[in-house]
Design a protein around this motif. Structure first.
Motif, mmCIF file in Angstrom:
data_model
loop_
_atom_site.group_PDB
_atom_site.id
_atom_site.type_symbol
_atom_site.label_atom_id
_atom_site.label_comp_id
_atom_site.label_asym_id
_atom_site.label_seq_id
_atom_site.Cartn_x
_atom_site.Cartn_y
_atom_site.Cartn_z
ATOM 1 N N THR A 70 44.689 -21.531 49.441
ATOM 2 C CA THR A 70 44.929 -21.503 50.875
ATOM 3 C C THR A 70 43.678 -21.088 51.622
ATOM 4 O OG1 THR A 70 46.537 -20.822 52.568
ATOM 5 C CG2 THR A 70 45.720 -19.088 51.108
ATOM 6 N N LYS A 75 40.393 -26.190 51.392
ATOM 7 C CA LYS A 75 41.496 -26.304 50.429
ATOM 8 C C LYS A 75 41.416 -27.578 49.600
ATOM 9 C CE LYS A 75 44.805 -25.999 53.501
ATOM 10 N NZ LYS A 75 44.024 -25.701 54.720
ATOM 11 N N THR A 98 46.780 -33.086 50.434
ATOM 12 C CA THR A 98 46.798 -34.053 51.530
ATOM 13 C C THR A 98 46.492 -35.474 51.060
ATOM 14 O OG1 THR A 98 44.488 -33.475 51.990
ATOM 15 C CG2 THR A 98 46.168 -32.360 53.279
ATOM 16 N N THR A 114 50.198 -31.375 53.680
ATOM 17 C CA THR A 114 49.369 -30.487 52.861
ATOM 18 C C THR A 114 50.221 -29.800 51.814
ATOM 19 O OG1 THR A 114 47.931 -30.086 54.758
ATOM 20 C CG2 THR A 114 47.793 -28.524 52.931
ATOM 21 N N GLU A 139 47.518 -27.339 47.287
ATOM 22 C CA GLU A 139 47.113 -26.731 48.551
ATOM 23 C C GLU A 139 48.322 -26.001 49.139
ATOM 24 O OE1 GLU A 139 45.023 -29.363 51.271
ATOM 25 O OE2 GLU A 139 44.647 -30.769 49.624
ATOM 26 N N SER A 141 49.545 -24.406 52.734
ATOM 27 C CA SER A 141 49.272 -24.276 54.166
ATOM 28 C C SER A 141 49.915 -23.023 54.735
ATOM 29 C CB SER A 141 49.804 -25.498 54.913
ATOM 30 O OG SER A 141 51.228 -25.490 54.910
ATOM 31 N N SER A 142 49.450 -22.617 55.912
ATOM 32 C CA SER A 142 50.039 -21.440 56.575
ATOM 33 C C SER A 142 51.489 -21.725 56.963
ATOM 34 C CB SER A 142 49.219 -21.058 57.812
ATOM 35 O OG SER A 142 49.182 -22.108 58.751
ATOM 36 N N HIS A 167 45.895 -23.850 63.889
ATOM 37 C CA HIS A 167 47.344 -23.953 64.060
ATOM 38 C C HIS A 167 47.908 -22.912 65.027
ATOM 39 C CE1 HIS A 167 47.192 -26.826 60.834
ATOM 40 N NE2 HIS A 167 46.787 -25.935 59.965
#
Length: 434
Positions: A70, A75, A98, A114, A139, A141-142, A167
């Motif tokens: 992350t 990433k 991705t 992602t 990967e 992601s937040s 984001h």
């Protein structure tokens, strides 16, 4: 069993697995997750359900070593680097991100989010296990961390690249974004953290190792050169090694360190043996991808102000021409900052559309131009192909053109429609017809 995603149930938060892909019947088995449980609980008739942890046991995925990466930037390159090094060392490896899902150098699923839903991720793990993969690199992601789209997964290693700002349309503040990223490193799992960026997160020190270029770290760069690629000497504990790479930029040195450190922790193979495989990894399509040598044109995915800074700073010794925009329906606060970064490094600037989505393209351009007030040699047009055409036509022999934001994307999203558009193909077409 077939995977069926909710297209027949009114609330799309439901996902389930079933051996009957028609409407819901008695044999429907729902995957009940943290994300969808509140909707599930409202159902008058409760179907049989299973949790992610139980699905992992059902599909016998416990033995796959999962690596989660992350960070704001890096990433895709780091996960691809780990995947490449492990493959070259003789391991069977799966990769999700991705660019899609890969198993042992074969693409088995096309591009996706992602970090997709937990059901999709576990199904992808199942597919890679059918290819006898012992590692699954992904990967994280937040959004996936915040929405618990990784619940039930027992990570063999968690990797941190960097955390800047992104984001904010979702997280609202940088502090909240960093808090969410930090949640990934709050347990006692094995971790590999970027020591040069570590001040931006909090983490559980148990089982934490680090890598760094400037700061003291478990895996530390001793010396490096960025001329004609990357050459570096590194030290891990008492081991020393050197490696070379065709990739460019200081940020890619950091990405390579993360990949090398991850493989060292996972395999405990000799450091030099791992480093000897680095030269085989040429990076990722759409990440500092050289589309043309003469003239020199590079395409990159950088779509944040920090990402742009890393890319442009890596070639600041050249006369830079840049084409870029900013995505619609995303963090608006970064737009003037992206403009300011371009203004700091570029000799000529072409501001254009990225994926405007539901926003008015001209308004996005206006937001970016706020960061470019007083800057000369700035052109703005919402027509991305025209912007690239103008940049190429005015490109001098001693200049390098960077086209940023979309990388290896093959579409441009406007008002809910994805129109075919590939920066790399546009460049090749324009150079052929010029």
């Amino acid at each position: 069993m077939n995977i069926k995603f909710d297209k027949t149930i009114k609330n799309k938060h439901f996902e389930y697995i079933t051996d009957n892909t028609s409407d819901i019947k008695e044999n429907t088995l729902f995957l009940k997750t943290t994300q969808n449980s509140k909707y599930f609980d409202k159902l008058e008739k409760k179907p049989t359900y299973i949790t992610p942890k139980e699905l992992i046991e059902l599909w016998q995925l416990q033995d796959i070593k999962v690596v989660g990466v992350t960070g704001t930037n890096g990433k895709t390159t780091v996960t691809a680097g780990i995947y490449s090094l492990l493959l070259d060392l003789g391991y069977k490896v799966g990769l999700q991100g991705t660019r899609g899902v890969f198993a042992n150098d074969t693409k088995i699923v096309d591009k996706s989010m992602t970090t997709p839903s937990i059901l999709e991720t576990l199904y992808n793990m199942k597919l890679t296990k059918e290819h006898e993969c012992e590692y699954f690199i992904m990967e994280v992601s937040s959004h996936a961390i915040d929405q618990d789209r990784i619940e039930g997964i027992n990570f063999a290693l968690k990797v941190h690249t960097n955390v800047t700002s992104d984001h904010l349309d979702y997280h609202k503040t940088v502090e909240e974004y960093r808090r969410v990223k930090s949640l990934f490193f709050a347990d006692e799992s094995l971790k590999l953290l970027n020591k040069d960026d570590i001040k931006h997160i909090t983490y559980n020190i148990t089982n934490a190792q680090s890598y760094g270029i400037d700061e003291p770290a478990t895996l530390k760069v001793q010396a490096y050169s960025l001329l004609n690629g990357i050459v570096a000497g590194v030290k891990y504990m008492n081991e020393e090694a050197t490696f070379s790479s065709p990739m460019v930029g200081l940020f890619n040195l950091s990405n390579l360190l993360a990949a090398i450190g991850s493989v060292k922790i996972l395999t405990q193979r000799p450091l030099q043996e791992i480093c000897d495989k680095v030269e085989n990894f040429g990076g990722v399509a759409g990440r500092m991808q050289v589309v043309s040598q003469n003239p020199l044109v590079i395409v990159d995915f950088a779509h944040t102000d920090d990402g742009m800074y890393q890319v442009l700073n890596s070639i600041k010794d050249k006369d830079i021409v840049v084409v870029f925009g900013a995505g619609g329906n995303r963090d608006k606060a970064k737009r003037p900052r992206m403009g300011a970064v371009a203004g700091r490094f570029a000799k000529k600037i072409y501001v254009t559309s990225d994926n405007p989505r539901d926003e008015v393209p001209e308004q996005i351009l206006e937001d970016i131009l706020v960061g470019l007030r007083g800057k000369e040699n700035v052109v703005a047009t919402p027509d991305r192909k025209l912007a690239i055409k103008m940049a190429l036509e005015d490109l001098k022999d001693d200049e390098v053109l960077l086209i940023l934001g979309k990388g290896d994307e093959t579409y441009q999203e406007i008002k809910g429609v994805k129109h075919p558009f590939d920066d790399r193909e546009v460049v090749r077409e324009l150079l052929t017809t010029s």
